[in-house]
Design a protein around this motif. Structure first.
Motif, PDB file in Angstrom:
ATOM      1  N   ASP A 199     -33.380 -24.366 -43.018  1.00  0.00           N
ATOM      2  CA  ASP A 199     -34.623 -23.632 -43.260  1.00  0.00           C
ATOM      3  C   ASP A 199     -34.828 -22.652 -42.119  1.00  0.00           C
ATOM      4  OD1 ASP A 199     -36.957 -22.834 -44.465  1.00  0.00           O
ATOM      5  OD2 ASP A 199     -37.931 -24.802 -44.388  1.00  0.00           O
ATOM      6  N   VAL A 200     -35.739 -21.750 -42.337  1.00  0.00           N
ATOM      7  CA  VAL A 200     -36.088 -20.797 -41.291  1.00  0.00           C
ATOM      8  C   VAL A 200     -36.540 -21.572 -40.046  1.00  0.00           C
ATOM      9  CG1 VAL A 200     -37.634 -18.915 -40.650  1.00  0.00           C
ATOM     10  CG2 VAL A 200     -36.735 -19.064 -42.993  1.00  0.00           C
ATOM     11  N   GLY A 201     -35.973 -21.217 -38.903  1.00  0.00           N
ATOM     12  CA  GLY A 201     -36.338 -21.873 -37.652  1.00  0.00           C
ATOM     13  C   GLY A 201     -35.442 -23.020 -37.246  1.00  0.00           C
ATOM     14  N   VAL A 202     -34.505 -23.402 -38.107  1.00  0.00           N
ATOM     15  CA  VAL A 202     -33.581 -24.495 -37.791  1.00  0.00           C
ATOM     16  C   VAL A 202     -32.354 -23.928 -37.082  1.00  0.00           C
ATOM     17  CG1 VAL A 202     -32.058 -26.261 -38.775  1.00  0.00           C
ATOM     18  CG2 VAL A 202     -34.368 -25.948 -39.689  1.00  0.00           C
TER      19      VAL A 202
ATOM     20  N   VAL B 176     -30.651 -19.649 -34.407  1.00  0.00           N
ATOM     21  CA  VAL B 176     -31.777 -20.137 -35.216  1.00  0.00           C
ATOM     22  C   VAL B 176     -31.817 -19.355 -36.522  1.00  0.00           C
ATOM     23  CG1 VAL B 176     -34.278 -20.390 -35.319  1.00  0.00           C
ATOM     24  CG2 VAL B 176     -33.074 -20.833 -33.166  1.00  0.00           C
ATOM     25  N   LEU B 177     -31.788 -20.063 -37.636  1.00  0.00           N
ATOM     26  CA  LEU B 177     -31.786 -19.423 -38.949  1.00  0.00           C
ATOM     27  C   LEU B 177     -33.044 -18.580 -39.159  1.00  0.00           C
ATOM     28  CD1 LEU B 177     -30.420 -22.400 -41.068  1.00  0.00           C
ATOM     29  CD2 LEU B 177     -29.242 -20.235 -40.634  1.00  0.00           C
ATOM     30  N   GLU B 178     -32.833 -17.397 -39.724  1.00  0.00           N
ATOM     31  CA  GLU B 178     -33.925 -16.462 -39.972  1.00  0.00           C
ATOM     32  C   GLU B 178     -34.180 -16.316 -41.462  1.00  0.00           C
ATOM     33  OE1 GLU B 178     -32.853 -12.805 -38.090  1.00  0.00           O
ATOM     34  OE2 GLU B 178     -32.890 -13.657 -36.062  1.00  0.00           O
ATOM     35  N   ASP B 179     -35.336 -15.784 -41.795  1.00  0.00           N
ATOM     36  CA  ASP B 179     -35.710 -15.589 -43.190  1.00  0.00           C
ATOM     37  C   ASP B 179     -34.674 -14.713 -43.902  1.00  0.00           C
ATOM     38  OD1 ASP B 179     -37.484 -15.823 -45.432  1.00  0.00           O
ATOM     39  OD2 ASP B 179     -38.178 -13.784 -45.033  1.00  0.00           O
ATOM     40  N   GLY B 180     -34.142 -15.222 -45.023  1.00  0.00           N
ATOM     41  CA  GLY B 180     -33.187 -14.468 -45.809  1.00  0.00           C
ATOM     42  C   GLY B 180     -31.737 -14.682 -45.447  1.00  0.00           C
ATOM     43  N   ASP B 181     -31.451 -15.492 -44.423  1.00  0.00           N
ATOM     44  CA  ASP B 181     -30.055 -15.746 -44.045  1.00  0.00           C
ATOM     45  C   ASP B 181     -29.305 -16.438 -45.181  1.00  0.00           C
ATOM     46  OD1 ASP B 181     -30.026 -14.610 -41.540  1.00  0.00           O
ATOM     47  OD2 ASP B 181     -30.305 -16.496 -40.450  1.00  0.00           O
TER      48      ASP B 181
ATOM     49  N   ASN C 209     -36.799 -16.323 -47.976  1.00  0.00           N
ATOM     50  CA  ASN C 209     -36.829 -15.386 -49.095  1.00  0.00           C
ATOM     51  C   ASN C 209     -35.443 -14.792 -49.328  1.00  0.00           C
ATOM     52  OD1 ASN C 209     -39.780 -15.354 -49.657  1.00  0.00           O
ATOM     53  ND2 ASN C 209     -39.873 -14.625 -47.543  1.00  0.00           N
ATOM     54  N   ALA C 210     -34.963 -14.917 -50.558  1.00  0.00           N
ATOM     55  CA  ALA C 210     -33.584 -14.535 -50.871  1.00  0.00           C
ATOM     56  C   ALA C 210     -33.499 -13.124 -51.424  1.00  0.00           C
ATOM     57  CB  ALA C 210     -32.994 -15.516 -51.880  1.00  0.00           C
TER      58      ALA C 210
ATOM     59  N   GLU D 107     -29.086 -10.022 -54.602  1.00  0.00           N
ATOM     60  CA  GLU D 107     -27.628  -9.882 -54.566  1.00  0.00           C
ATOM     61  C   GLU D 107     -26.955 -11.106 -53.934  1.00  0.00           C
ATOM     62  OE1 GLU D 107     -29.098  -7.025 -51.202  1.00  0.00           O
ATOM     63  OE2 GLU D 107     -29.815  -7.755 -53.159  1.00  0.00           O
ATOM     64  N   ASP D 108     -27.657 -11.788 -53.009  1.00  0.00           N
ATOM     65  CA  ASP D 108     -27.102 -13.012 -52.431  1.00  0.00           C
ATOM     66  C   ASP D 108     -27.123 -14.146 -53.445  1.00  0.00           C
ATOM     67  OD1 ASP D 108     -26.651 -11.721 -50.049  1.00  0.00           O
ATOM     68  OD2 ASP D 108     -28.448 -12.499 -49.059  1.00  0.00           O
ATOM     69  N   LEU D 109     -28.221 -14.253 -54.182  1.00  0.00           N
ATOM     70  CA  LEU D 109     -28.297 -15.278 -55.228  1.00  0.00           C
ATOM     71  C   LEU D 109     -27.224 -15.041 -56.286  1.00  0.00           C
ATOM     72  CD1 LEU D 109     -32.171 -15.534 -55.725  1.00  0.00           C
ATOM     73  CD2 LEU D 109     -30.687 -17.038 -54.379  1.00  0.00           C
ATOM     74  N   ASP D 110     -26.997 -13.784 -56.626  1.00  0.00           N
ATOM     75  CA  ASP D 110     -25.969 -13.455 -57.609  1.00  0.00           C
ATOM     76  C   ASP D 110     -24.582 -13.838 -57.099  1.00  0.00           C
ATOM     77  OD1 ASP D 110     -27.942 -12.433 -59.241  1.00  0.00           O
ATOM     78  OD2 ASP D 110     -27.543 -10.336 -58.736  1.00  0.00           O
TER      79      ASP D 110
END
Length: 256
Positions: free
Chosen positions: A32-35, A90-95, A120-121, A124-127
């Motif tokens: 998750d974000v912040g991990v 640290v993981l960021e939003d959208g990574d 938030n994805a 194109e990453d989800l695809d």
């Protein structure tokens, strides 16, 4: 050397498959974000200790690695797609995060990988994740007695080319058993009807991985992490699959 496993041995491999699947599930839930990536590695390490399992990564030092890996998990973020060495990030939003994990339980190995987006994805990453998962399923569907290794590879490649993705043949699937990497090599593209004839007892890791806009990679200065040459993002999916008389048995299937 290619080894075939007896039905009894495949049964003995099930606990390793379940354990690896459980770890991958726990990592996906934790990401998750912040991990920090080092937190994910420690979670996997703790689960190994709790289970009495053995890491396949920590002392791993193949010819393409700069040194023994030193961690129990691969964490590849964004333009990194394979062999990501966990570090202080640290993981960021959208990574876009890919986790790859292999372990030995009672002397038998299983190997699996999964890609997820934290926060938030981008569509194109989800695809890309969806296509990579679809390619994995297509490859697994061909893992049947009487088929050829090229049928698995071609099925994976067909999915990628169908949406305009390139396919890198440097790294792919592999045999799994008492060790993490064995024969045969399972490329992510090939020609149907060619190659090794598939027989019951063959256990392989099938692992498609794709990048958005290239199939070229380079090794990061850490000596391990493989990144896209153009900075585009990648996704990676993997299951350990036993070929049985009844068809493919996914040993690392995760609970729904």
């Amino acid at each position: 050397m290619i080894e075939l496993r007896t039905p009894a041995q495949i049964e003995q491999m099930r606990p390793a498959g379940r354990f690896v699947a459980d770890v991958i599930t726990a990592l996906a839930a934790k990401a998750d974000v912040g991990v920090n990536l080092l937190e994910l590695d420690e979670l996997a390490h703790q689960m190994i200790r709790d289970r009495g399992a053995e890491s396949c990564y920590i002392d791993y030092h193949p010819s393409f690695g700069a040194s023994p890996f030193g961690k129990v998990l691969c964490t590849s973020v964004n333009d990194a797609v394979l062999h990501g060495l966990p570090h202080d990030y640290v993981l960021e939003d959208g990574d876009l995060l890919s986790v790859d994990f292999a372990a030995s339980v009672d002397g038998w190995v299983s190997d699996s990988a999964l890609s997820v987006v934290v926060g938030n994805a981008r569509q194109e990453d989800l695809d890309l994740i969806e296509v990579t998962g679809r390619a994995l399923e297509a490859g697994i569907a061909q893992a049947r007695p009487g088929n050829r290794l090229g049928d698995i590879s071609a099925a994976i490649g067909d999915v990628a080319r169908g949406v305009g993705l390139g396919v890198n043949l440097q790294f792919g699937g592999h045999g799994v058993g008492r060790t993490m990497h064995g024969d045969p090599h399972v490329p992510n593209d090939g020609r149907p009807g060619r190659g090794l004839k598939l027989k019951p007892g063959l256990v392989i890791a099938i692992e498609p991985w794709f990048l958005h806009t290239t199939d070229e990679i380079y090794t990061d200065k850490d000596g391990w992490t493989l990144r896209s040459k153009d900075g585009s993002r990648g996704a990676h999916m993997e299951h350990t699959v036993a070929i049985t008389a009844d068809g493919p048995l996914v040993l690392t299937e995760r609970a729904a």
